[in-house]
Design a protein around this motif. Sequence first.
Motif, short mmCIF file in Angstrom:
data_model
loop_
_atom_site.label_atom_id
_atom_site.label_comp_id
_atom_site.label_asym_id
_atom_site.label_seq_id
_atom_site.Cartn_x
_atom_site.Cartn_y
_atom_site.Cartn_z
N VAL A 43 0.84 -1.20 0.00
CA VAL A 43 0.00 0.00 0.00
C VAL A 43 0.88 1.25 0.00
O VAL A 43 0.59 2.23 -0.70
CB VAL A 43 -0.97 -0.02 1.20
N SER A 44 1.96 1.22 0.76
CA SER A 44 2.89 2.36 0.77
C SER A 44 3.50 2.58 -0.61
O SER A 44 3.60 3.72 -1.07
CB SER A 44 4.01 2.12 1.79
N ALA A 45 3.90 1.49 -1.26
CA ALA A 45 4.47 1.62 -2.61
C ALA A 45 3.44 2.16 -3.59
O ALA A 45 3.77 2.93 -4.49
CB ALA A 45 5.00 0.27 -3.08
N ALA A 46 2.19 1.77 -3.41
CA ALA A 46 1.14 2.19 -4.34
C ALA A 46 0.71 3.64 -4.12
O ALA A 46 0.42 4.35 -5.08
CB ALA A 46 -0.06 1.27 -4.21
N LEU A 47 0.69 4.09 -2.87
CA LEU A 47 0.09 5.38 -2.57
C LEU A 47 1.07 6.53 -2.36
O LEU A 47 0.72 7.68 -2.63
CB LEU A 47 -0.79 5.26 -1.32
N LEU A 48 2.26 6.23 -1.86
CA LEU A 48 3.18 7.31 -1.53
C LEU A 48 3.91 7.82 -2.77
O LEU A 48 4.53 7.03 -3.49
CB LEU A 48 4.18 6.87 -0.47
#
Length: 156
Positions: free
Chosen positions: A56-61
Amino acid sequence: MPLLALGLLLSLWQRDGLLRAWPVFLVAQVAGLVLAPLAGPGAALPLIAGGVLVAVSAALLRRVPAWLAYLSSVTCGFGSLAVALQGHGFLDLPWPAHAGLLFGVNLAAALAAGLSQAVLAGWPGSAPRIALRVAASWIGAILLLSLAFELSRPLS
Protein backbone atom coordinates in the motif's frame (compact mmCIF):
# COMPACT_ATOMS: atom_id res chain seq x y z
CA MET A 1 4.40 -11.61 -2.08
CA PRO A 2 5.75 -9.33 0.68
CA LEU A 3 9.20 -9.60 -0.91
CA LEU A 4 7.81 -8.54 -4.29
CA ALA A 5 6.17 -5.56 -2.61
CA LEU A 6 9.48 -4.74 -0.93
CA GLY A 7 11.34 -4.82 -4.26
CA LEU A 8 8.81 -2.43 -5.78
CA LEU A 9 8.90 -0.08 -2.80
CA LEU A 10 12.69 0.07 -2.74
CA SER A 11 12.84 0.75 -6.50
CA LEU A 12 10.30 3.53 -6.20
CA TRP A 13 12.26 4.94 -3.24
CA GLN A 14 15.62 5.31 -4.99
CA ARG A 15 17.32 4.08 -8.09
CA ASP A 16 19.63 1.81 -6.07
CA GLY A 17 17.15 1.37 -3.22
CA LEU A 18 17.72 -2.33 -2.69
CA LEU A 19 21.48 -1.89 -2.60
CA ARG A 20 21.12 0.85 0.00
CA ALA A 21 18.73 -1.21 2.15
CA TRP A 22 20.46 -4.57 1.67
CA PRO A 23 22.66 -4.44 4.81
CA VAL A 24 19.58 -3.80 6.97
CA PHE A 25 17.66 -6.45 5.02
CA LEU A 26 20.42 -9.03 5.60
CA VAL A 27 20.70 -8.31 9.33
CA ALA A 28 16.93 -8.69 9.64
CA GLN A 29 17.10 -12.05 7.85
CA VAL A 30 19.77 -13.31 10.26
CA ALA A 31 17.61 -12.14 13.18
CA GLY A 32 14.66 -14.01 11.67
CA LEU A 33 16.79 -17.12 11.35
CA VAL A 34 17.91 -16.90 14.99
CA LEU A 35 14.46 -16.12 16.41
CA ALA A 36 12.47 -18.53 14.20
CA PRO A 37 12.20 -21.17 16.96
CA LEU A 38 10.08 -18.69 18.92
CA ALA A 39 7.61 -18.26 16.05
CA GLY A 40 4.22 -19.77 16.75
CA PRO A 41 1.47 -21.03 14.47
CA GLY A 42 0.28 -17.52 13.61
CA ALA A 43 3.70 -16.25 12.56
CA ALA A 44 2.62 -15.68 8.96
CA LEU A 45 -0.05 -13.16 9.96
CA PRO A 46 2.34 -10.32 10.85
CA LEU A 47 4.38 -10.96 7.70
CA ILE A 48 1.29 -10.84 5.48
CA ALA A 49 -0.05 -7.74 7.28
CA GLY A 50 3.36 -6.08 6.96
CA GLY A 51 3.40 -6.99 3.27
CA VAL A 52 0.01 -5.30 2.85
CA LEU A 53 1.41 -2.13 4.41
CA VAL A 54 4.53 -2.25 2.25
CA ALA A 55 2.48 -2.73 -0.93
CA VAL A 56 0.00 0.00 0.00
CA SER A 57 2.89 2.36 0.77
CA ALA A 58 4.47 1.62 -2.61
CA ALA A 59 1.14 2.19 -4.34
CA LEU A 60 0.09 5.38 -2.57
CA LEU A 61 3.18 7.31 -1.53
CA ARG A 62 4.54 9.70 -4.09
CA ARG A 63 7.83 9.89 -2.21
CA VAL A 64 8.93 7.00 -0.02
CA PRO A 65 10.71 8.22 3.13
CA ALA A 66 14.02 6.52 3.96
CA TRP A 67 12.79 5.33 7.36
CA LEU A 68 9.90 3.50 5.67
CA ALA A 69 12.21 1.81 3.18
CA TYR A 70 14.43 0.55 5.99
CA LEU A 71 11.51 -0.46 8.22
CA SER A 72 9.97 -2.37 5.31
CA SER A 73 13.29 -4.14 4.74
CA VAL A 74 13.41 -5.18 8.40
CA THR A 75 9.79 -6.35 8.38
CA CYS A 76 10.08 -8.43 5.21
CA GLY A 77 13.57 -9.77 5.92
CA PHE A 78 12.83 -10.81 9.49
CA GLY A 79 9.35 -12.13 8.76
CA SER A 80 10.32 -14.17 5.71
CA LEU A 81 12.97 -16.19 7.53
CA ALA A 82 10.98 -16.49 10.76
CA VAL A 83 7.97 -17.86 8.87
CA ALA A 84 10.03 -20.13 6.61
CA LEU A 85 11.78 -21.72 9.58
CA GLN A 86 8.79 -21.68 11.93
CA GLY A 87 8.62 -24.80 14.07
CA HIS A 88 12.30 -25.71 13.65
CA GLY A 89 14.97 -25.31 16.29
CA PHE A 90 17.94 -23.03 15.75
CA LEU A 91 20.04 -24.50 12.90
CA ASP A 92 17.91 -27.65 13.11
CA LEU A 93 17.93 -28.12 9.36
CA PRO A 94 21.05 -28.88 7.32
CA TRP A 95 23.08 -25.81 6.37
CA PRO A 96 22.13 -26.05 2.65
CA ALA A 97 18.48 -25.54 3.63
CA HIS A 98 19.33 -22.35 5.51
CA ALA A 99 21.56 -21.15 2.68
CA GLY A 100 18.80 -21.89 0.16
CA LEU A 101 16.22 -19.97 2.17
CA LEU A 102 18.53 -16.99 2.50
CA PHE A 103 19.30 -17.15 -1.22
CA GLY A 104 15.62 -17.44 -2.13
CA VAL A 105 14.55 -14.50 0.02
CA ASN A 106 17.27 -12.30 -1.44
CA LEU A 107 16.58 -13.50 -4.97
CA ALA A 108 12.86 -12.71 -4.73
CA ALA A 109 13.50 -9.16 -3.51
CA ALA A 110 16.33 -8.63 -6.01
CA LEU A 111 14.27 -9.86 -8.98
CA ALA A 112 11.36 -7.59 -8.08
CA ALA A 113 13.68 -4.61 -7.60
CA GLY A 114 15.67 -5.38 -10.75
CA LEU A 115 12.59 -5.78 -12.91
CA SER A 116 11.19 -2.56 -11.49
CA GLN A 117 14.43 -0.74 -12.24
CA ALA A 118 14.41 -2.09 -15.79
CA VAL A 119 10.87 -0.79 -16.28
CA LEU A 120 11.80 2.62 -14.85
CA ALA A 121 14.93 2.88 -17.00
CA GLY A 122 13.35 1.50 -20.16
CA TRP A 123 10.52 3.95 -20.70
CA PRO A 124 10.46 7.73 -20.42
CA GLY A 125 7.84 9.74 -18.59
CA SER A 126 5.69 8.94 -15.61
CA ALA A 127 3.94 5.89 -17.10
CA PRO A 128 6.47 3.36 -15.67
CA ARG A 129 6.10 4.73 -12.13
CA ILE A 130 2.34 4.58 -12.47
CA ALA A 131 2.52 1.01 -13.77
CA LEU A 132 4.69 -0.03 -10.81
CA ARG A 133 2.32 1.63 -8.39
CA VAL A 134 -0.58 -0.24 -10.00
CA ALA A 135 1.39 -3.49 -9.67
CA ALA A 136 2.01 -2.68 -6.00
CA SER A 137 -1.72 -2.13 -5.46
CA TRP A 138 -2.46 -5.54 -6.98
CA ILE A 139 0.14 -7.17 -4.77
CA GLY A 140 -1.46 -5.41 -1.80
CA ALA A 141 -4.88 -6.71 -2.83
CA ILE A 142 -3.57 -10.26 -3.13
CA LEU A 143 -1.93 -9.99 0.29
CA LEU A 144 -5.10 -8.55 1.80
CA LEU A 145 -7.11 -11.49 0.46
CA SER A 146 -4.48 -13.87 1.83
CA LEU A 147 -4.73 -12.18 5.21
CA ALA A 148 -8.51 -12.51 5.16
CA PHE A 149 -8.25 -16.23 4.39
CA GLU A 150 -5.68 -16.72 7.14
CA LEU A 151 -7.86 -14.91 9.67
CA SER A 152 -10.99 -16.83 8.68
CA ARG A 153 -9.61 -20.22 9.70
CA PRO A 154 -8.53 -21.35 13.15
CA LEU A 155 -4.82 -21.38 13.97
CA SER A 156 -3.46 -24.91 14.23
